[in-house]
Design a protein around this motif. Sequence first.
Motif, PDB file in Angstrom:
ATOM      1  N   LYS A 113       0.837  -1.210   0.000  1.00 36.19           N
ATOM      2  CA  LYS A 113       0.000   0.000   0.000  1.00 36.19           C
ATOM      3  C   LYS A 113       0.869   1.257   0.000  1.00 36.19           C
ATOM      4  CE  LYS A 113      -3.812   2.205   2.489  1.00 36.19           C
ATOM      5  NZ  LYS A 113      -4.757   2.087   3.645  1.00 36.19           N
ATOM      6  N   ILE A 114       1.902   1.264   0.848  1.00 32.46           N
ATOM      7  CA  ILE A 114       2.796   2.421   0.906  1.00 32.46           C
ATOM      8  C   ILE A 114       3.494   2.616  -0.435  1.00 32.46           C
ATOM      9  CG2 ILE A 114       4.916   3.305   1.939  1.00 32.46           C
ATOM     10  CD1 ILE A 114       4.053   1.918   4.557  1.00 32.46           C
ATOM     11  N   SER A 115       4.032   1.544  -0.972  1.00 37.99           N
ATOM     12  CA  SER A 115       4.776   1.622  -2.224  1.00 37.99           C
ATOM     13  C   SER A 115       3.883   2.067  -3.376  1.00 37.99           C
ATOM     14  CB  SER A 115       5.404   0.267  -2.546  1.00 37.99           C
ATOM     15  OG  SER A 115       6.321  -0.113  -1.533  1.00 37.99           O
ATOM     16  N   ALA A 116       2.666   1.525  -3.418  1.00 37.55           N
ATOM     17  CA  ALA A 116       1.740   1.902  -4.490  1.00 37.55           C
ATOM     18  C   ALA A 116       1.438   3.388  -4.452  1.00 37.55           C
ATOM     19  CB  ALA A 116       0.449   1.089  -4.366  1.00 37.55           C
ATOM     20  N   GLY A 117       1.271   3.940  -3.254  1.00 38.91           N
ATOM     21  CA  GLY A 117       0.999   5.366  -3.122  1.00 38.91           C
ATOM     22  C   GLY A 117       2.155   6.220  -3.601  1.00 38.91           C
ATOM     23  N   VAL A 118       3.364   5.793  -3.255  1.00 39.26           N
ATOM     24  CA  VAL A 118       4.559   6.546  -3.659  1.00 39.26           C
ATOM     25  C   VAL A 118       4.725   6.521  -5.179  1.00 39.26           C
ATOM     26  CG1 VAL A 118       7.079   6.604  -3.536  1.00 39.26           C
ATOM     27  CG2 VAL A 118       5.743   6.190  -1.458  1.00 39.26           C
ATOM     28  N   VAL A 119       4.551   5.336  -5.782  1.00 38.09           N
ATOM     29  CA  VAL A 119       4.721   5.208  -7.229  1.00 38.09           C
ATOM     30  C   VAL A 119       3.630   5.983  -7.976  1.00 38.09           C
ATOM     31  CG1 VAL A 119       4.718   3.594  -9.176  1.00 38.09           C
ATOM     32  CG2 VAL A 119       5.916   2.995  -7.058  1.00 38.09           C
TER      33      VAL A 119
ATOM     34  N   THR B 146      10.891   5.076  -9.828  1.00 36.26           N
ATOM     35  CA  THR B 146      10.542   5.125  -8.411  1.00 36.26           C
ATOM     36  C   THR B 146      10.266   3.722  -7.883  1.00 36.26           C
ATOM     37  OG1 THR B 146       9.593   7.341  -8.658  1.00 36.26           O
ATOM     38  CG2 THR B 146       8.922   6.070  -6.718  1.00 36.26           C
ATOM     39  N   PHE B 147       9.562   2.932  -8.686  1.00 35.16           N
ATOM     40  CA  PHE B 147       9.297   1.539  -8.319  1.00 35.16           C
ATOM     41  C   PHE B 147      10.606   0.766  -8.163  1.00 35.16           C
ATOM     42  CE2 PHE B 147       8.564  -2.862  -9.817  1.00 35.16           C
ATOM     43  CZ  PHE B 147       7.743  -3.301  -8.795  1.00 35.16           C
TER      44      PHE B 147
ATOM     45  N   TYR C 141      -2.844  -3.966  -5.480  1.00 33.58           N
ATOM     46  CA  TYR C 141      -2.191  -2.676  -5.319  1.00 33.58           C
ATOM     47  C   TYR C 141      -1.486  -2.209  -6.588  1.00 33.58           C
ATOM     48  CZ  TYR C 141      -3.186  -3.447  -0.415  1.00 33.58           C
ATOM     49  OH  TYR C 141      -3.844  -3.670   0.764  1.00 33.58           O
ATOM     50  N   GLU C 142      -0.751  -3.083  -7.228  1.00 33.17           N
ATOM     51  CA  GLU C 142       0.125  -2.642  -8.307  1.00 33.17           C
ATOM     52  C   GLU C 142      -0.611  -2.417  -9.620  1.00 33.17           C
ATOM     53  OE1 GLU C 142       3.381  -5.389  -8.295  1.00 33.17           O
ATOM     54  OE2 GLU C 142       3.674  -5.073  -6.149  1.00 33.17           O
ATOM     55  N   ILE C 143      -1.617  -3.242  -9.908  1.00 28.11           N
ATOM     56  CA  ILE C 143      -2.336  -3.031 -11.167  1.00 28.11           C
ATOM     57  C   ILE C 143      -3.084  -1.703 -11.155  1.00 28.11           C
ATOM     58  CG2 ILE C 143      -4.334  -3.845 -12.495  1.00 28.11           C
ATOM     59  CD1 ILE C 143      -3.241  -6.604 -12.396  1.00 28.11           C
TER      60      ILE C 143
END
Length: 205
Positions: A73-79, A99-100, A133-135
């Motif tokens: 969730k954190i990573s998806a928001g940042v990307v 960024t990913f 999250y990623e899709i």
Amino acid sequence: MDQKEVRSRREEYAEATYEALLDSAALCFYEHGFAATSLDEVAHRARLTKGAIYHHFHSKRDLFLAVLERQQKISAGVVAEAGTTGEDAWTGIVIAFDTFLDLISNPIYQRICWVEGPAALGFEDWWACGERYEIEVIRSVLDRAAEAGLLRQPDLDMLSHVLFGAVVAGVLAMARSEEPEVERARFRSVMIDLMLGMVTLDPPS
């Protein structure tokens, strides 16, 4: 002290306990792997009781899933946020991907998500967690590119799934490599070429 204040303090304590358990578990799973990590060790590291774990989680698997989903969730928001910062849609795609790459180069995230994840959850549940999250992030970047008239392919749903699969394959190659930085550079080169093939313009590298 009224009941609302008591309840608020209890909620704050429960939330702090929950986060402390996730922090402890993340380090344990990173250092020892899912199979070798015990709940006693997680509780000890968090300076909590084993009962605190079972108050929030039914099993070690549930605890692992919570650790993984928090990171996803954190990573998806940042990307997703990074993808909006480009001066144009193509630049946004490249920034989002770079960024990913920075995020997955973190050894804790890399091991928990890409090495331990499939073994801890089983392939189907692990894949589904990534999709949740990623899709969505991939689709948001593609939507922006489509609005700018950049994409050749109109089927954004399928394109999102195909890119997700390519990303997973590349990250797994990085995670399993003895030279992850070399593999990262190869991964980036291939993905940039792949993504250049899906656009209608000739954007700068």
